[in-house]
Every structure is written in structure tokens, then in C-alpha cells.
Design a protein around this motif. Structure first.
Motif, PDB file in Angstrom:
ATOM      1  N   ARG A  93      41.322  35.656  99.546  1.00 49.92           N
ATOM      2  CA  ARG A  93      42.610  35.948 100.059  1.00 49.92           C
ATOM      3  C   ARG A  93      42.558  35.521 101.649  1.00 49.92           C
ATOM      4  N   SER A  94      41.478  35.933 102.370  1.00 55.36           N
ATOM      5  CA  SER A  94      41.340  35.792 103.735  1.00 55.36           C
ATOM      6  C   SER A  94      41.091  34.377 104.140  1.00 55.36           C
ATOM      7  N   LEU A  95      40.369  33.621 103.242  1.00 62.65           N
ATOM      8  CA  LEU A  95      39.937  32.324 103.228  1.00 62.65           C
ATOM      9  C   LEU A  95      41.216  31.346 102.945  1.00 62.65           C
ATOM     10  N   THR A  96      42.020  31.772 102.025  1.00 66.53           N
ATOM     11  CA  THR A  96      43.107  31.278 101.697  1.00 66.53           C
ATOM     12  C   THR A  96      44.153  31.308 102.837  1.00 66.53           C
ATOM     13  N   LYS A  97      44.355  32.420 103.441  1.00 60.51           N
ATOM     14  CA  LYS A  97      45.360  32.406 104.774  1.00 60.51           C
ATOM     15  C   LYS A  97      44.856  31.696 105.630  1.00 60.51           C
ATOM     16  N   SER A  98      43.627  31.377 105.989  1.00 65.24           N
ATOM     17  CA  SER A  98      43.160  30.554 106.824  1.00 65.24           C
ATOM     18  C   SER A  98      43.386  29.355 106.606  1.00 65.24           C
ATOM     19  N   LEU A  99      43.219  28.804 105.381  1.00 66.78           N
ATOM     20  CA  LEU A  99      43.509  27.548 104.966  1.00 66.78           C
ATOM     21  C   LEU A  99      44.887  27.075 104.998  1.00 66.78           C
ATOM     22  N   VAL A 100      45.771  28.054 104.729  1.00 68.76           N
ATOM     23  CA  VAL A 100      47.215  27.781 104.874  1.00 68.76           C
ATOM     24  C   VAL A 100      47.657  27.653 106.190  1.00 68.76           C
ATOM     25  N   GLN A 101      47.078  28.356 107.160  1.00 70.09           N
ATOM     26  CA  GLN A 101      47.474  28.198 108.621  1.00 70.09           C
ATOM     27  C   GLN A 101      46.829  26.878 109.199  1.00 70.09           C
ATOM     28  N   GLY A 102      45.683  26.327 108.687  1.00 70.69           N
ATOM     29  CA  GLY A 102      45.279  25.128 109.232  1.00 70.69           C
ATOM     30  C   GLY A 102      45.929  23.897 108.423  1.00 70.69           C
ATOM     31  N   PHE A 103      46.506  24.126 107.293  1.00 72.45           N
ATOM     32  CA  PHE A 103      47.433  23.126 106.500  1.00 72.45           C
ATOM     33  C   PHE A 103      48.590  22.975 107.163  1.00 72.45           C
ATOM     34  N   HIS A 104      49.134  24.215 107.530  1.00 74.60           N
ATOM     35  CA  HIS A 104      50.682  24.158 108.150  1.00 74.60           C
ATOM     36  C   HIS A 104      50.600  23.508 109.654  1.00 74.60           C
ATOM     37  N   LYS A 105      49.265  23.647 110.283  1.00 75.39           N
ATOM     38  CA  LYS A 105      49.186  23.066 111.453  1.00 75.39           C
ATOM     39  C   LYS A 105      49.060  21.422 111.535  1.00 75.39           C
ATOM     40  N   ASN A 106      48.563  21.024 110.492  1.00 78.09           N
ATOM     41  CA  ASN A 106      48.232  19.717 110.290  1.00 78.09           C
ATOM     42  C   ASN A 106      49.754  18.999 109.544  1.00 78.09           C
ATOM     43  N   PHE A 107      50.506  19.892 108.921  1.00 73.84           N
ATOM     44  CA  PHE A 107      51.585  19.363 108.160  1.00 73.84           C
ATOM     45  C   PHE A 107      52.632  20.398 108.510  1.00 73.84           C
ATOM     46  N   PRO A 108      53.172  20.291 109.813  1.00 74.82           N
ATOM     47  CA  PRO A 108      54.223  21.117 110.118  1.00 74.82           C
ATOM     48  C   PRO A 108      55.546  20.926 109.262  1.00 74.82           C
ATOM     49  N   ASN A 109      56.624  21.975 109.541  1.00 73.29           N
ATOM     50  CA  ASN A 109      58.138  21.773 109.218  1.00 73.29           C
ATOM     51  C   ASN A 109      57.990  21.445 107.472  1.00 73.29           C
ATOM     52  N   LYS A 110      56.997  22.038 106.716  1.00 78.67           N
ATOM     53  CA  LYS A 110      57.091  22.042 105.449  1.00 78.67           C
ATOM     54  C   LYS A 110      56.837  23.331 104.722  1.00 78.67           C
ATOM     55  N   ASP A 111      57.430  23.307 103.519  1.00 75.17           N
ATOM     56  CA  ASP A 111      56.855  24.462 102.587  1.00 75.17           C
ATOM     57  C   ASP A 111      55.688  24.159 102.069  1.00 75.17           C
ATOM     58  N   LEU A 112      54.596  24.477 102.051  1.00 79.09           N
ATOM     59  CA  LEU A 112      53.370  24.246 101.637  1.00 79.09           C
ATOM     60  C   LEU A 112      52.884  25.082 100.343  1.00 79.09           C
ATOM     61  N   THR A 113      51.865  24.671  99.553  1.00 80.81           N
ATOM     62  CA  THR A 113      51.164  25.478  98.599  1.00 80.81           C
ATOM     63  C   THR A 113      49.825  25.186  98.810  1.00 80.81           C
ATOM     64  N   VAL A 114      48.896  26.293  98.581  1.00 77.86           N
ATOM     65  CA  VAL A 114      47.476  26.284  98.604  1.00 77.86           C
ATOM     66  C   VAL A 114      47.245  26.700  97.193  1.00 77.86           C
ATOM     67  N   LEU A 115      46.404  26.029  96.434  1.00 77.15           N
ATOM     68  CA  LEU A 115      45.784  26.560  95.275  1.00 77.15           C
ATOM     69  C   LEU A 115      44.207  26.863  95.234  1.00 77.15           C
ATOM     70  N   MET A 116      43.568  27.993  95.121  1.00 82.41           N
ATOM     71  CA  MET A 116      42.320  28.199  95.187  1.00 82.41           C
ATOM     72  C   MET A 116      41.659  28.210  93.650  1.00 82.41           C
ATOM     73  N   TYR A 117      40.679  27.410  93.544  1.00 81.71           N
ATOM     74  CA  TYR A 117      40.003  27.319  92.260  1.00 81.71           C
ATOM     75  C   TYR A 117      38.509  28.197  92.561  1.00 81.71           C
ATOM     76  N   ALA A 118      38.029  28.602  91.458  1.00 87.05           N
ATOM     77  CA  ALA A 118      36.590  29.255  91.222  1.00 87.05           C
ATOM     78  C   ALA A 118      35.875  28.182  91.182  1.00 87.05           C
ATOM     79  N   PRO A 119      34.516  28.219  91.389  1.00 87.65           N
ATOM     80  CA  PRO A 119      33.613  27.107  91.135  1.00 87.65           C
ATOM     81  C   PRO A 119      33.591  26.376  89.907  1.00 87.65           C
ATOM     82  N   ASP A 120      34.180  27.250  88.935  1.00 89.59           N
ATOM     83  CA  ASP A 120      34.133  26.561  87.515  1.00 89.59           C
ATOM     84  C   ASP A 120      35.633  25.901  87.371  1.00 89.59           C
ATOM     85  N   LYS A 121      36.302  25.672  88.466  1.00 91.70           N
ATOM     86  CA  LYS A 121      37.647  25.016  88.466  1.00 91.70           C
ATOM     87  C   LYS A 121      38.594  25.789  87.578  1.00 91.70           C
ATOM     88  N   GLN A 122      38.611  27.018  87.455  1.00 96.26           N
ATOM     89  CA  GLN A 122      39.842  27.974  87.111  1.00 96.26           C
ATOM     90  C   GLN A 122      40.598  28.389  88.310  1.00 96.26           C
TER      91      GLN A 122
END
Length: 140
Positions: A93-122
Motif C-alpha cells: 500500500r505505501s509503495l502504491t501511494k508513492s507510485l500514485v504521487q509520482g504518476f500524478h506529478k507526471n500526468f497532472p489534472n487527471k483521474d489516475l488508476t494504479v494496478l499493483m500485480y504480484a510477481p506471478d502477475k496476479q
């Protein structure tokens, strides 16, 4: 040993967040006309379907070495990330939050979705960032 575990759980996500927020994701080089071709076998997914998405996906993968196995961006509003086995369940969850923040910084003014997958791609976690409220909703 417990103190090292506690420090790791606190410091690792903070360091990644710092890197994601401070380091510019997109280079100043002009965008390439076409994304690199995929190989016949799956080794790494295409990292973006736009030049900016390709750059950001590649940057996330490179920056998150040891934590992120692969990343892709679709339509500049969806980020998919395959984590490594080094990421513990309580750190996702904390890694996901960090990714959301970085993603928002690079793609501002958008609704964003971050999908986190396990190493087995689930799929293990989805985070949806609402640009208007500046809130993140998580769904397991």
C-alpha cells in the motif's frame, strides 16, 4: 532484528517516494516516433502506448530496481506495476501511494488508476486517484 524490520518498513517506501517525487521521469529528448518492438516471448511488457507513457513506465522500472519488476502506462492515466518478491505484503500500500504521487506529478489534472500485480502477475491492489478531491481509494 525487529528494529531493522521496522526501519525497513518505514524507510523503503519513503525512499521510493522521495525518488519518485524528486527525480524527473521524462527525459528532455524528443519523443520517439514508435515504441520499441516487443520480442516473441514475454520478458518485459510494452511500457507505454504513448511516448510519455513509455518514458514513465521505463523510468518506474529503472528507478524501482529491486522492488519493481515491470511497469506499463496506458492512455497516460493507468499505471500497471509488477512488484518483485522483495516487497512484503504490508509494504504494497505505501509503495502504491508513492507510485500514485509520482504518476500524478507526471500526468497532472487527471483521474489516475494504479494496478499493483504480484510477481506471478496476479492483481493484488488497485488505487484510484480522484483529481478533483485529491483522494486515493484502494481496492484489494
Amino acid at each position: 532484528m525487529a528494529i531493522f524490520e521496522r526501519m525497513r518498513r518505514l524507510i523503503l517506501p519513503c525512499l521510493l517516494a522521495l525518488v519518485l517525487l524528486v527525480t524527473p521521469a521524462c527525459s528532455s529528448a524528443p519523443p520517439t516516433a514508435q515504441a520499441p518492438a516487443l520480442t516473441g516471448r514475454y520478458s518485459q511488457i510494452e511500457q507505454g502506448n504513448t511516448p510519455a507513457g513509455q518514458d514513465f513506465g521505463a523510468w518506474v522500472t529503472q528507478t524501482g530496481q529491486g522492488l519493481i519488476k515491470d511497469a506499463y502506462v496506458r492512455d497516460n492515466d493507468k499505471l500497471g506495476v509488477v512488484i518483485t518478491s522483495e516487497v512484503r505484503p504490508e509494504e504494497v500500500r505505501s509503495l502504491t501511494k508513492s507510485l500514485v504521487q509520482g504518476f500524478h506529478k507526471n500526468f497532472p489534472n487527471k483521474d489516475l488508476t494504479v494496478l499493483m500485480y504480484a510477481p506471478d502477475k496476479q492483481l493484488i491492489l488497485t488505487a484510484q486517484f480522484d483529481n478533483q478531491s485529491q483522494q486515493i481509494k484502494y481496492q484489494s
